[in-house]
Design a protein around this motif. Sequence first.
Motif, PDB file in Angstrom:
ATOM      1  N   LEU A  12      35.193  36.010  53.394  1.00 41.57           N
ATOM      2  CA  LEU A  12      33.812  35.853  52.910  1.00 41.57           C
ATOM      3  C   LEU A  12      33.204  34.547  53.415  1.00 41.57           C
ATOM      4  O   LEU A  12      33.871  33.519  53.461  1.00 41.57           O
ATOM      5  N   ALA A  13      31.918  34.620  53.769  1.00 37.59           N
ATOM      6  CA  ALA A  13      31.116  33.414  54.028  1.00 37.59           C
ATOM      7  C   ALA A  13      29.848  33.528  53.182  1.00 37.59           C
ATOM      8  O   ALA A  13      29.451  34.636  52.801  1.00 37.59           O
ATOM      9  N   LEU A  41      40.157  40.422  44.614  1.00 31.44           N
ATOM     10  CA  LEU A  41      39.868  41.663  45.350  1.00 31.44           C
ATOM     11  C   LEU A  41      39.810  41.400  46.857  1.00 31.44           C
ATOM     12  O   LEU A  41      40.311  42.201  47.654  1.00 31.44           O
ATOM     13  N   LEU A  42      39.190  40.293  47.247  1.00 28.64           N
ATOM     14  CA  LEU A  42      39.130  39.963  48.683  1.00 28.64           C
ATOM     15  C   LEU A  42      40.550  39.829  49.236  1.00 28.64           C
ATOM     16  O   LEU A  42      40.866  40.318  50.318  1.00 28.64           O
ATOM     17  N   ARG A  43      41.404  39.188  48.440  1.00 32.10           N
ATOM     18  CA  ARG A  43      42.791  38.987  48.883  1.00 32.10           C
ATOM     19  C   ARG A  43      43.507  40.341  48.987  1.00 32.10           C
ATOM     20  O   ARG A  43      44.145  40.632  49.997  1.00 32.10           O
ATOM     21  N   ASP A  44      43.347  41.175  47.948  1.00 31.39           N
ATOM     22  CA  ASP A  44      44.002  42.492  47.961  1.00 31.39           C
ATOM     23  C   ASP A  44      43.560  43.321  49.165  1.00 31.39           C
ATOM     24  O   ASP A  44      44.339  44.078  49.732  1.00 31.39           O
ATOM     25  N   ALA A  57      39.301  35.940  32.273  1.00 29.67           N
ATOM     26  CA  ALA A  57      39.050  36.132  33.712  1.00 29.67           C
ATOM     27  C   ALA A  57      37.598  35.837  34.059  1.00 29.67           C
ATOM     28  O   ALA A  57      36.685  36.344  33.408  1.00 29.67           O
ATOM     29  N   GLU A  58      37.372  35.018  35.064  1.00 29.54           N
ATOM     30  CA  GLU A  58      36.010  34.752  35.528  1.00 29.54           C
ATOM     31  C   GLU A  58      35.699  35.699  36.678  1.00 29.54           C
ATOM     32  O   GLU A  58      36.602  36.090  37.433  1.00 29.54           O
ATOM     33  N   LEU A  59      34.415  36.007  36.854  1.00 33.20           N
ATOM     34  CA  LEU A  59      34.033  36.951  37.904  1.00 33.20           C
ATOM     35  C   LEU A  59      34.473  36.461  39.291  1.00 33.20           C
ATOM     36  O   LEU A  59      34.932  37.247  40.126  1.00 33.20           O
ATOM     37  N   LEU A  61      35.217  47.315  45.308  1.00 30.91           N
ATOM     38  CA  LEU A  61      35.810  48.400  44.513  1.00 30.91           C
ATOM     39  C   LEU A  61      35.696  49.737  45.240  1.00 30.91           C
ATOM     40  O   LEU A  61      36.535  50.614  45.069  1.00 30.91           O
ATOM     41  N   ARG A  62      34.630  49.874  46.034  1.00 31.55           N
ATOM     42  CA  ARG A  62      34.436  51.148  46.734  1.00 31.55           C
ATOM     43  C   ARG A  62      35.305  51.255  47.986  1.00 31.55           C
ATOM     44  O   ARG A  62      35.407  52.307  48.590  1.00 31.55           O
ATOM     45  N   LYS A  63      35.900  50.147  48.412  1.00 31.75           N
ATOM     46  CA  LYS A  63      36.740  50.200  49.622  1.00 31.75           C
ATOM     47  C   LYS A  63      38.147  50.665  49.253  1.00 31.75           C
ATOM     48  O   LYS A  63      38.668  50.246  48.225  1.00 31.75           O
ATOM     49  N   PRO A  64      38.760  51.482  50.098  1.00 37.50           N
ATOM     50  CA  PRO A  64      40.157  51.828  49.819  1.00 37.50           C
ATOM     51  C   PRO A  64      41.027  50.570  49.895  1.00 37.50           C
ATOM     52  O   PRO A  64      40.788  49.708  50.742  1.00 37.50           O
TER      53      PRO A  64
END
Length: 435
Positions: free
Chosen positions: A289-290, A281-284, A272-274, A426-429
């Motif tokens: 993002l810009a 995570l953005l998708r979940d 897995a790459e960062l 990660l900190r966002k619900p």
Amino acid sequence: MNRPAGSLTTTVELINTGTELLLGRTLNTHQQWLCRQLSDHGYTVKRQVAVPDTGEDIHAAVREALTRADLVITTGGLGPTSDDVTRERVAELLGVTLGPHTTVERRLEAFYRLRNRRMPPRAALQTLVPEGATVLFNDHGTAPGLVMSVPAGRFRPNGSWLAMLPGPARELRPMFNTQLLPLIQQHCPPPTSLLCRTLRTTGLPESEVEARIAPHLEPLLRSGLELGYCARPGEVDIRLAAHGSEAAQQVEAAHKLVSDELGEFIFGEGAAELEEVVIGLLRDHRETLAVAESCTGGHLADRLTRVPGASEVFLGGWIPYSNALKHAALGVPAECLAAHGAVSEPVARSMAEGARRIAQASFALAITGIAGPGGGTPDKPVGTVFIALSQANSTVVLNPRNAWDRATFKAVTSQQALELLRRALLRKPNPASSP
Ligand code: ATP
Ligand code: MG
């Protein structure tokens, strides 16, 4: 293939063919990639050699390797040009004839038809297959791979397997994963089952990773766990491996200890790459993002757009190198640039907020810094960088000192930016897990 009686390993030798490797024109990435894949699956690569494209060198290297190894893998030289001689020289060495293979012929014709190109006459050479060889079909190019069983007594008492893979990485890698590896595992299984897990970390130097985890792993190491580290710019991989019937418990226990110690410094597992993790995570979280990148020159956007499906969450970005463009494209106030300089906390903040506003993204990352080697001042030495993350109601700015060469500077800085965003996500619900 029969492994020698009492042998504890399946010995593998790798022969990379290609004069360009010895002229320093092409980096031998197959050596690294294949050794990694093989060792992760319990195979021991005992020897690796690079040889020029000449028939004599290939002949000698293959012959020699077949006297020692259970499995010999060659790369390159299967194409249609005059320097592609692996197939012919191996057939000659093994005393077998080459004949046309109808499925390979059909696939080759289809390859050219699909691309609306006329098949060059020499391409037909690739349809010739040594008698008795198993064909590995090439889904990404023209030359098939080949696997041959070398009979016992020919070069060594127990015989060997010989696999030939094409040179281009985009052809070799999927062919290895989907066709050759299952074949090796079937005919030539590793002697003891190996379980290997790679945990990927970012944000800590290798020495600190080791200092944090090694003491806790001592008892497991004494009972056979293998522990290894691999550091690259901005990241450190931890390899946990164990053999035999206890392997699963040992690796699982080690994984838990490492996770307890390193927590969120672990961003993924395996390959897995960062950037993949961040896009996921953005998708979940259904966020967008810009980016606005000055000194990384698009490297961050390049990494993000390597991920299939990035367009669902990545809206785009700017590379505003000059002050004028920082002002014109992103609305960074001229007074802010004049008062603080382009490489400053307020400018990074303003770039990120401008990018987020103009792109109508929920997150924006901005980077401004001094990559060097010139341009440093006592106040702002080479390596000074500001990385801003803007989201609704807040903007945070990091100020690391990345005093490296330019390529490493870009790799490390883009890594820190991605990690800043990952930690924020990660900190966002997670909306997917809320009722
Ligand atoms: P082709 O059909 O493209 O000619 P081939 O099987 O004949 O494939 P080569 O001609 O040996 O393979 O290599 C093709 C290209 O693959 C090289 O120009 C190089 O870019 C890449 N390549 C070959 N060997 C390696 C290697 N060991 N590491 C990285 N890249 C390699
Ligand atoms: Mg070639």
